[in-house]
Design an enzyme around this catalytic site. Structure first.
Site, PDB file in Angstrom:
ATOM      1  N   HIS A 407       0.809  -1.217   0.000  1.00  0.00           N
ATOM      2  CA  HIS A 407       0.000   0.000   0.000  1.00  0.00           C
ATOM      3  C   HIS A 407       0.842   1.268   0.000  1.00  0.00           C
ATOM      4  O   HIS A 407       0.303   2.376  -0.133  1.00  0.00           O
ATOM      5  CB  HIS A 407      -0.932  -0.007   1.213  1.00  0.00           C
ATOM      6  CG  HIS A 407      -2.224   0.730   0.983  1.00  0.00           C
ATOM      7  ND1 HIS A 407      -2.665   1.121  -0.259  1.00  0.00           N
ATOM      8  CD2 HIS A 407      -3.174   1.164   1.861  1.00  0.00           C
ATOM      9  CE1 HIS A 407      -3.819   1.746  -0.147  1.00  0.00           C
ATOM     10  NE2 HIS A 407      -4.155   1.787   1.123  1.00  0.00           N
ATOM     11  N   ASP A 411      -2.312   1.692  -4.543  1.00  0.00           N
ATOM     12  CA  ASP A 411      -3.553   2.043  -3.858  1.00  0.00           C
ATOM     13  C   ASP A 411      -4.637   1.004  -4.155  1.00  0.00           C
ATOM     14  O   ASP A 411      -4.479   0.153  -5.042  1.00  0.00           O
ATOM     15  CB  ASP A 411      -4.026   3.433  -4.288  1.00  0.00           C
ATOM     16  CG  ASP A 411      -3.109   4.529  -3.771  1.00  0.00           C
ATOM     17  OD1 ASP A 411      -2.529   4.351  -2.681  1.00  0.00           O
ATOM     18  OD2 ASP A 411      -2.958   5.552  -4.469  1.00  0.00           O
TER      19      ASP A 411
END
Length: 435
Positions: A407, A411
Site C-alpha cells: 500500500h 492504492d
C-alpha cells in the site's frame, strides 16, 4: 606433485557468494574428478561443488558457515601431475613466507584479537571474527548473538543483522531539559520477543537453515511494506471444462501434464502487461519499473518448506511453453535440482493455496515485489446464471483470487483493478481454443 585450487564456481549472474553448509571430504581424503566435495547454500537453494580433478585434499581453506565469494579458492587438491595447472597461485609454503613479512604492529593487533576471541568457548569463523573486529564488537557482544548456523554457530547474516540493529538505535531527545543539557533515551526499532515457557514434556526442534531464512524474510516483509488485500470470486467453469477436454491429448502430444497453474500464470502475465505499475519494486523513495515480467511460482517442498522459482519473460510464452516451464520448475523444486539463478529476479509472485483446500488466503509479499496473488481452491457452488430467458440457479465451478499488495505504492484502485482484470481474462476463456 602439483596442487590444484578448487574454487567456488560461478552459479549465475545474480549470485556472488555462497555459504558452506557441509564438507563431504576431509583433509587427506581421496577425491575423484566430478566427485562432490562440499555442499553450499545460496539464499534458498542448496548446491553441490564437485572436484575438477582427481587427487588428495591437502588443505581446506574455509569452514562450515563461512561465506565464500565466487572465484575464491576453497580447498587445495594434490594431483599426480608434474606441472601445476595454469592459473594456480602460490602454494601454502609461499603464503607462509609472505605472512612473516607483515609489520610488527599488525602482528601485535592480530595477536591481541586472537587472544580476545580465545577467551570464548564458542567457535567463530574467520569471517565473523573479522566483521566483529571491524565493527569494534567486544567478546561479550559477540557471545550475546544468537547463531542461526549449524550447532547455533554465528553466521555472517547473524552478525550483520546484529550490527544493523545496533546502528538503528535511535537517540530520542527528552522534552525535559536542565540548563544546556539534554537527556537522551535510546530506543530500538523492533521489540524483543516474549520468552516462551517450556515444560518437560515439550519437544524442542531447531529450525533448519531454510526455515530460518523463510522466517527472516517473512518478518522483514511485514516490517517493510504496508500490506493490504483485495478479493474477487471468479467463474472458471469454461476453463475446467476446456482442460478436461484437452488434458489427455496434451499429455500424449507434449509429454507434459496440463494443470491449471500455467493457465492462471498466462492470465497474470497478460494483466501485468496492461498494469505495468504492478510490475515494480521500491528502493527507498524511488520506484523501479521492471521491463521484464518474471513470475515467481511459490512451491511447497516435501519437508514443508517453501521456495519460489521464477518463470522468466512469462509474457512471451504461449500456453505450451508456460506449461513446460511450470512443470520443469515444480519437478526440480521437489527433487532439489534448482539452480541459484532459478529463484532470482522475480517481479511478481503467484501462490496456489487451493492445492491444500484453502478457499482464499492473505499471502505475504515476496520482497522487493509489490504484489502477490493467491489462487484459491476451485469448488462447485450454486450460482445465479443470467440468460435472455431470465435468471436461473445452476452449478458452477468457482474460485477466489486473493491479491496482497504494497500500500506504500499500490492504492486500492490499482490493486483492485488488477485482480479484477485477471478475473475477466479467466472468465472470458475461449472454449474453442486450440492448444
Amino acid at each position: 606433485m602439483a596442487k590444484f585450487e578448487l574454487k567456488l564456481p560461478k552459479m549465475g549472474e545474480s549470485v556472488a557468494e555462497a555459504t558452506i553448509t557441509n564438507w563431504l571430504k576431509n583433509v587427506g581424503d581421496r577425491v575423484e574428478a566430478d566427485e562432490t566435495v562440499l555442499e553450499i547454500a545460496t539464499d534458498k537453494v542448496d548446491s553441490e561443488v564437485p572436484s575438477d580433478v582427481s587427487g588428495t585434499i591437502v588443505e581446506i581453506l574455509f569452514q562450515v558457515d563461512d561465506v565464500v565469494q565466487v572465484g575464491q579458492t576453497i580447498a587445495l587438491i594434490e594431483t599426480g601431475d608434474v606441472q601445476e595447472p595454469k592459473g594456480v597461485s602460490a602454494t601454502p609454503e609461499v603464503a607462509q613466507e609472505s605472512k612473516v613479512t607483515e609489520s610488527p604492529v599488525k602482528a601485535v593487533e592480530k595477536a591481541a584479537t586472537e587472544i580476545s576471541f580465545s577467551e570464548s568457548d564458542k567457535f567463530y569463523s574467520p569471517l565473523v571474527k573479522n566483521i566483529a573486529k571491524q565493527e569494534g564488537l567486544s567478546i561479550n557482544e559477540l557471545e550475546s548473538i544468537v547463531g542461526s548456523g549449524k550447532d547455533a554457530r554465528v553466521t555472517k547474516a547473524d552478525i550483520l543483522a546484529y550490527v544493523k540493529n545496533k546502528a538503528s538505535e535511535v537517540v530520542v531527545k527528552s522534552p525535559v531539559t536542565t540548563g544546556q543539557s539534554t537527556t537522551a533515551v535510546k530506543s530500538k526499532e523492533a521489540p524483543k520477543a516474549a520468552p516462551v515457557s517450556v515444560n518437560g514434556q515439550d519437544e524442542i526442534i531447531e529450525m533448519d537453515r531454510m526455515r530460518k531464512l523463510i522466517a527472516h524474510h517473512m518478518v522483514q516483509s511485514i516490517q517493510t511494506s504496508a500490506h493490504v488485500q483485495s478479493f474477487i470470486e471468479v467463474d472458471v467453469t469454461n476453463i475446467v471444462n476446456w482442460r478436461n477436454k484437452h488434458k489427455n491429448t496434451f499429455e500424449k502430444r507434449e509429454g507434459e501434464k496440463l494443470t491449471f497453474t500455467p493457465i492462471f500464470m498466462e492470465a497474470v502475465a497478460k494483466a501485468l502487461k496492461e498494469f505495468p505499475m504492478m510490475n515494480i519494486s521500491v528502493e527507498g523513495d524511488y520506484i523501479i519499473k521492471r521491463k521484464d515480467i518474471n513470475l515467481g511460482m511459490a512451491a511447497a517442498l516435501p519437508n514443508g518448506n517453501l521456495i519460489v522459482p521464477v518463470i522468466r519473460n512469462a509474457d512471451q510464452l504461449n500456453l505450451v511453453g508456460m506449461a513446460k516451464a511450470v512443470n520443469d520448475l515444480a519437478v526440480r523444486a521437489r527433487t532439489g535440482k534448482l539452480k541459484p539463478d532459478d529463484t532470482q529476479g522475480g517481479t511478481y509472485t503467484v501462490t496456489n493455496v487451493g492445492t491444500f483446500g484453502s478457499v482464499f488466503g492473505t499471502p505475504i509479499l515476496n520482497q522487493p515485489q509489490v504484489g502477490i496473488l493467491a489462487l484459491g481452491a476451485i469448488r462447485k457452488v450454486p450460482a445465479v446464471i443470467e440468460t435472455p430467458d431470465g435468471d436461473f440457479i445452476g452449478i458452477r465451478q468457482k474460485m477466489f483470487l486473493s491479491h496482497s499488495y504494497d500500500h506504500r505504492v499500490v492504492d486500492g484502485a490499482l490493486g483492485g483493478q488488477f485482480v479484477q482484470r485477471v478475473a475477466q481474462i479467466l472468465e472470458a476463456w475461449d472454449i474453442n481454443r486450440e492448444v
